[in-house]
Design an enzyme around this catalytic site. Structure first.
Site, mmCIF file in Angstrom:
data_model
loop_
_atom_site.group_PDB
_atom_site.id
_atom_site.type_symbol
_atom_site.label_atom_id
_atom_site.label_comp_id
_atom_site.label_asym_id
_atom_site.label_seq_id
_atom_site.Cartn_x
_atom_site.Cartn_y
_atom_site.Cartn_z
ATOM 1 N N LYS A 1 0.723 4.392 6.822
ATOM 2 C CA LYS A 1 0.078 5.245 5.823
ATOM 3 C C LYS A 1 0.562 6.680 6.023
ATOM 4 O O LYS A 1 1.180 7.005 7.035
ATOM 5 C CB LYS A 1 -1.456 5.218 5.998
ATOM 6 C CG LYS A 1 -2.110 3.834 5.836
ATOM 7 C CD LYS A 1 -2.198 3.397 4.387
ATOM 8 C CE LYS A 1 -2.829 2.013 4.264
ATOM 9 N NZ LYS A 1 -1.894 0.913 4.678
ATOM 10 N N SER B 1 0.797 -1.224 0.000
ATOM 11 C CA SER B 1 0.000 0.000 0.000
ATOM 12 C C SER B 1 0.835 1.282 0.000
ATOM 13 O O SER B 1 0.318 2.346 -0.276
ATOM 14 C CB SER B 1 -0.952 0.015 1.200
ATOM 15 O OG SER B 1 -0.233 0.186 2.406
#
Lengths: 419, 124
Positions: free
Chosen positions: B77, B40
């Site tokens: 993230k 990701s």
């Protein structure tokens, strides 16, 4: 008010709290940590205590009782706890050079009286944010009273409790409400003897005449009386021993920079630990060594490191402990640093083994250890072992650590995973 | 309160090999190394299997790459504050809105260790 006061920094449910740092799913779950061999509970989270899990309660009782269905049990991961303990020391070293680590989860600090509260709150916040560990801090004019203050901070969930900020009247009230058996250094035998003199509270003990106490009991109890009354008189060497670890950690009279000097210090400290282990009839499975340059108060590059070694078998003999400590110190040493604080800690204490003569020769020990290491490195851990550990079949008494968490902070192959 | 300590020649003249720890880690007590699983964050050079250096003493702000706790797992993230969300760096993944009650920021990522030799420096 004295110019300096004592603060005791104490991690709330240390082992369970460290396990939670890398296991967010355990945050509000009752957690117990089991002794080696996964035998019984040696640490309990607040939730586990609330459920009624007792200290030392055998795991088989817990696991078969529906009442404790929600309890998560973990094996003791001493390498992980030792790592966090050293990190905590590195944080406190930013605030004062006067630190006396007392056990794996407790440190006494000497702080300037006018700033002690502010430093304690800052320290609590830093240890909470940086390490993820909740700590309670008690501040008082003596170490024995700081223990009392820490207990209050914990029980009332206040975080920091400052007895030097309380009125003398309210301090006496606290002491009068505290059972004498909960005073630092007053064990069950002394509690019973004191009861014979109708002394059942800390307040009553503090009001006794120190001279009479020395004659009727010991100089150790006399010191406790004086400390409770607010006079610091407990030298480091006279402190009551922690029950679950033994530590010898000191600022060095003369700092050392050479690798052989660092190893010598660790070796000497290990001998002190070994002597105390034998005095208490205990042995250890795990040796932990700390090296520190002393923190931000000193010039030169800063370093605060620890390493842990698990021994083949529990021991309190000088030679294996001293050799392990010296080896760890050598491995931790780095060039270009001046070391001022060294600690040797025996973790995971067990009852003294009955016989120890089998592997007593140091030279043979070395040769055997080297051969065992070489063979296990090549053929795996169960290929060979010392004594009956050499059976290919895992012996029934081998250390059971079925619930061991990873070595998150000390092994590259066991790092916590992030998605 | 400045204890003078003891002078040591080692402190003044030592010039040793390059110390990666000192170069990469500002606050050792608050720093942890973690391993990335998944793709990701590939857009910012954080790949599956990489090691990340995470400093828990740093304050996260808009644009910080963080390790957050999401559904009791760690996730890496980019933190975005307007609107509050966790942003992946890979078009195959959706941004994750941060709920009203907030999330736990575990630490701030400072460095990625990406091995380019298959198996890493110790391979072969």
């Amino acid at each position: 008010m004295p110019a300096e006061v004592y603060a005791l920094v104490d991690v709330d449910s240390m082992y369970a709290s460290v396990e939670r740092v890398f296991r967010p799913d355990l945050r509000s779950v009752p957690v117990v940590v089991l002794s080696n061999n996964d035998g019984c509970a040696v640490a309990r989270s607040r939730e586990a205590k609330a459920l009624g899990v007792a200290m030392g309660q055998p795991w088989f009782q817990l696991k078969n009782n529906p009442r404790y269905r929600s309890v998560v049990a973990l094996s003791s991961n001493f390498a992980l706890y030792g790592d966090f303990s050293a990190r905590m020391l590195a944080v406190t070293e930013r605030h004062t050079p006067f630190i006396h680590p007392y056990s794996i989860d407790e440190q006494f600090l000497r702080l300037p009286a006018d700033r002690a509260g502010a430093i304690a709150w800052r320290l609590r916040e830093q240890i909470g944010q940086w390490l993820g560990l909740p700590v309670s801090i008690g501040i008082a004019s003596t170490k024995t009273l700081a223990k009392v203050a820490t207990k209050i901070a914990k029980d009332r969930r206040e975080g920091v409790h400052d007895l030097t900020a309380a009125s003398p009247k309210s301090v006496w009230q606290v002491l009068d409400e505290l059972p004498v058996g909960e005073v630092w250094g007053i064990g069950s035998r002394l509690t019973a003897r004191l009861a014979g003199h109708e002394v059942t509270s800390a307040g009553q003990l503090a009001r006794l005449d120190p001279g009479w106490v020395r004659r009727a009991f010991t100089v150790v109890v006399e010191r406790t009386v004086r400390e409770l009354a607010g006079t610091p008189c407990l030298p480091v060497e006279q402190e009551p021993s922690p029950r679950r670890q033994l530590m010898h950690c000191r600022m060095l009279g003369r700092p050392v920079a050479r690798q052989d000097e660092v190893a010598d210090v660790a070796c000497a400290f290990a001998q002190r630990v070994a002597a105390r282990l034998r005095r208490y009839g205990r042995a250890t499975n795990t040796v932990c060594v700390w090296l520190s340059t002393g923190g931000g108060f000193y010039a030169g590059p800063a370093l605060s490191v620890q390493a842990t070694q698990t021994l083949l078998a529990p021991t309190n003999a000088v030679v294996p402990l001293a050799r392990a400590a010296a080896r760890l110190a050598r491995a931790l040493w780095r060039p270009g640093h001046t070391f001022r604080r060294v600690g040797v800690m025996a973790l995971d204490l067990v009852a003294e083994p009955g016989q120890q003569a089998l592997w007593a020769s140091p030279a043979a020990d070395d040769a055997v250890a080297a051969a065992v290491d070489a063979i296990t490195a090549r053929f795996g851990r169960d290929a060979i072992g010392v004594g009956r550990a050499g059976f290919r079949q895992r012996p029934v008494w081998a250390m059971r650590q079925e619930r061991l968490s990873p070595a998150y902070t000390t092994r590259w192959d066991q790092l916590p995973v992030v998605r | 309160m400045v204890p003078a300590g003891f002078p040591s020649p080692a402190e003044d003249y030592y010039d040793g090999p390059i110390d990666l720890d000192a170069h990469l880690i500002r606050n050792p007590a608050a720093t942890f190394i973690m391993r990335i699983s998944g793709r990701s964050m590939e857009g910012v050079g954080i790949h599956d299997g990489d090691e990340i250096i995470v400093d828990r003493s740093l304050r996260a702000g808009d644009g910080s790459i963080i390790v957050a706790v999401l559904d009791n797992e760690f996730t890496c993230k980019t933190l975005r504050t307007d609107p509050p969300r966790l942003e992946p760096a890979n078009p195959d993944f959706e941004p994750i809105p941060i709920p009203e009650e907030g999330i736990t920021v575990w630490g701030v990522v400072t460095t990625v260790i990406h091995h380019v030799l298959p198996g890493g420096a110790h391979a072969g």
